[in-house]
Write an enzyme that holds these catalytic residues in place. Sequence first.
Site, mmCIF file in Angstrom:
data_model
loop_
_atom_site.group_PDB
_atom_site.id
_atom_site.type_symbol
_atom_site.label_atom_id
_atom_site.label_comp_id
_atom_site.label_asym_id
_atom_site.label_seq_id
_atom_site.Cartn_x
_atom_site.Cartn_y
_atom_site.Cartn_z
ATOM 1 N N SER A 97 -7.657 29.159 -63.384
ATOM 2 C CA SER A 97 -6.326 28.807 -63.878
ATOM 3 C C SER A 97 -6.447 27.976 -65.155
ATOM 4 O O SER A 97 -5.708 28.179 -66.121
ATOM 5 C CB SER A 97 -5.558 28.007 -62.818
ATOM 6 O OG SER A 97 -5.482 28.755 -61.634
ATOM 7 N N ASP A 206 -10.941 38.267 -61.488
ATOM 8 C CA ASP A 206 -11.263 39.023 -60.278
ATOM 9 C C ASP A 206 -12.169 40.208 -60.577
ATOM 10 O O ASP A 206 -12.277 41.121 -59.754
ATOM 11 C CB ASP A 206 -9.973 39.560 -59.635
ATOM 12 C CG ASP A 206 -9.065 38.439 -59.170
ATOM 13 O OD1 ASP A 206 -9.546 37.304 -59.083
ATOM 14 O OD2 ASP A 206 -7.879 38.708 -58.898
ATOM 15 N N HIS A 257 -14.608 34.591 -55.444
ATOM 16 C CA HIS A 257 -14.847 35.410 -56.636
ATOM 17 C C HIS A 257 -16.301 35.876 -56.701
ATOM 18 O O HIS A 257 -17.109 35.542 -55.850
ATOM 19 C CB HIS A 257 -14.411 34.643 -57.883
ATOM 20 C CG HIS A 257 -12.924 34.421 -57.889
ATOM 21 N ND1 HIS A 257 -12.067 35.139 -58.671
ATOM 22 C CD2 HIS A 257 -12.144 33.602 -57.145
ATOM 23 C CE1 HIS A 257 -10.816 34.749 -58.427
ATOM 24 N NE2 HIS A 257 -10.846 33.820 -57.504
ATOM 25 N N ASN A 326 -8.222 17.612 -70.175
ATOM 26 C CA ASN A 326 -9.653 17.514 -69.881
ATOM 27 C C ASN A 326 -9.898 18.423 -68.696
ATOM 28 O O ASN A 326 -9.518 18.102 -67.567
ATOM 29 C CB ASN A 326 -10.066 16.076 -69.567
ATOM 30 C CG ASN A 326 -11.549 16.012 -69.188
ATOM 31 O OD1 ASN A 326 -12.251 17.022 -69.222
ATOM 32 N ND2 ASN A 326 -12.026 14.838 -68.822
#
Length: 496
Positions: A97, A206, A257, A326
Amino acid sequence: MTRTPTELKAEILHLTREYSSLMHKANRPGNDPHRSPFTLGQTIPYAGRVFTEDEVEAAVGSTLDFWLTLGLEGEAFETELAALLGVKHSLLVNSGSSANLVALSTLTTHKLPAHKRLQPGDEVITVAAGFPTTVTPILQNGLVPVFIDNNPVTGNLRSEQLQSAFVSGKTKAVMIAHALGNPFDIGAVIEFCREHDLWLIEDNCDALGCTYSMPIARAHALGFKENSPGISADGTHVTRYTGAWGDISTQSFYPPHHLTMGEGGAVNIIHRPPLKTYAESFRDWGRDCWCASGKDNTCNKRFQWQLGELPEGYDHKYIYSHLGYNLKPLDPQAAIGRQQLKKLPAFIEARKQNWEHLRAGLADLDEFLDFSLPTHATHWTPKGFMWDDSGCRTDCSWFGFMIRVKPDAPFTHSQLGRHLDEHKIGNRMLFGGNLLRQPVFVQLRKDRPESFRVAVPLDGADTIMNTALFLGTYPGLTKAMMDYEIETINRFILGN
Ligand SMILES: Cc1ncc(COP(=O)(O)O)c(C=O)c1O
């Protein structure tokens, strides 16, 4: 006798390996002779960490060194991942993300030429069904996501709809995922992006290890030459990993993943090196300085800059060019990731074999279930796929095995999911389904209806939401586990 730190470390790592090989038998690859066998009643997760004592040793070793923040292991991982994909740079971040957020933010920098810079109100084409954080960075940057539909057979965009979403002067980028380890129609998407001078951000979270091939003449017309890094050719086709075709791509290293470091992700800068400095700036507080952690004065003029309205000579380390974050991971995570990278070819192969095993085992259920197909495939046969006449091919590094329950089947996908759950078989719906039906988008439509646009009817996304679920293909599955899954599904549907 006092032991030296080197001797102590060697002993700790030796014991660590011994401990891990005893403790983590259930996390070994499915085909590893030392993996604990599957016994009935055990949960079969849809995905999970697959590792051996190598990763645990790497994590402990790096922790003993106690550099902690991104350092030498991180640098090495970035170099190794970039080399594998054949991209200019890979930049580690703390999640997929975050990778999507950094990738999109990078293209908002004022350092880009005005016509290429993403500015608030510009539109970015994306798809309706998928994972939310492929889309949310678009909104978080004040840009407008424009939704097109998914093809339920592949889970990917319907590329023929791209044109209907395009508005000259407004559309600036396409940001889409390769769904569940199935490459989208890269040929069509790149042609569209080239025609309109749009950025292409590939969410490859993915799909690490998938490849896409196109006929040589078409690849040449798009500027892909077989002697470039990351590109292979067999005389008729040019082949490249997904995540290496567009401008920027992203990876996730969360446990389900293709490789994991616990939490983690990467931004791949595919061919325009300056984007790396901008991406790094957004990842690292928005700073203008590009020194690695613990280093000073990489630019050799640390006290000679004059930027913004700061006084001349203000320390470059504390000059900020972007509204940054960050989003760095830790060095021990990268140390784990480097061990996982070595295993990636075997992991990819296992995902393919597991998908085939499930497909063959469920082949008699096509009266009740629709099965996914790789993009450009028209049929599955036990001997391989049949392909459309585009000349393009995909080779899937499957994230999951997606099935759709046919509308006239005497059960729904929720009922099938619940049954599998009761039998301790991990299963998932295709992430958020049609994202526009999620509470967050329903609220957004009320609060700020102009913040997104729906370009076409979203029937495919609704079909995915209402009928699809997926089983795991992760490399930790054993044949016995998959056989149990196949037997349970066959029994639920055929009743014997
Ligand atoms: C397509 C896609 N993009 C992005 C992400 C986000 O990755 P992460 O969980 O590492 O934030 C996911 C998560 O699974 C995903 O499936």
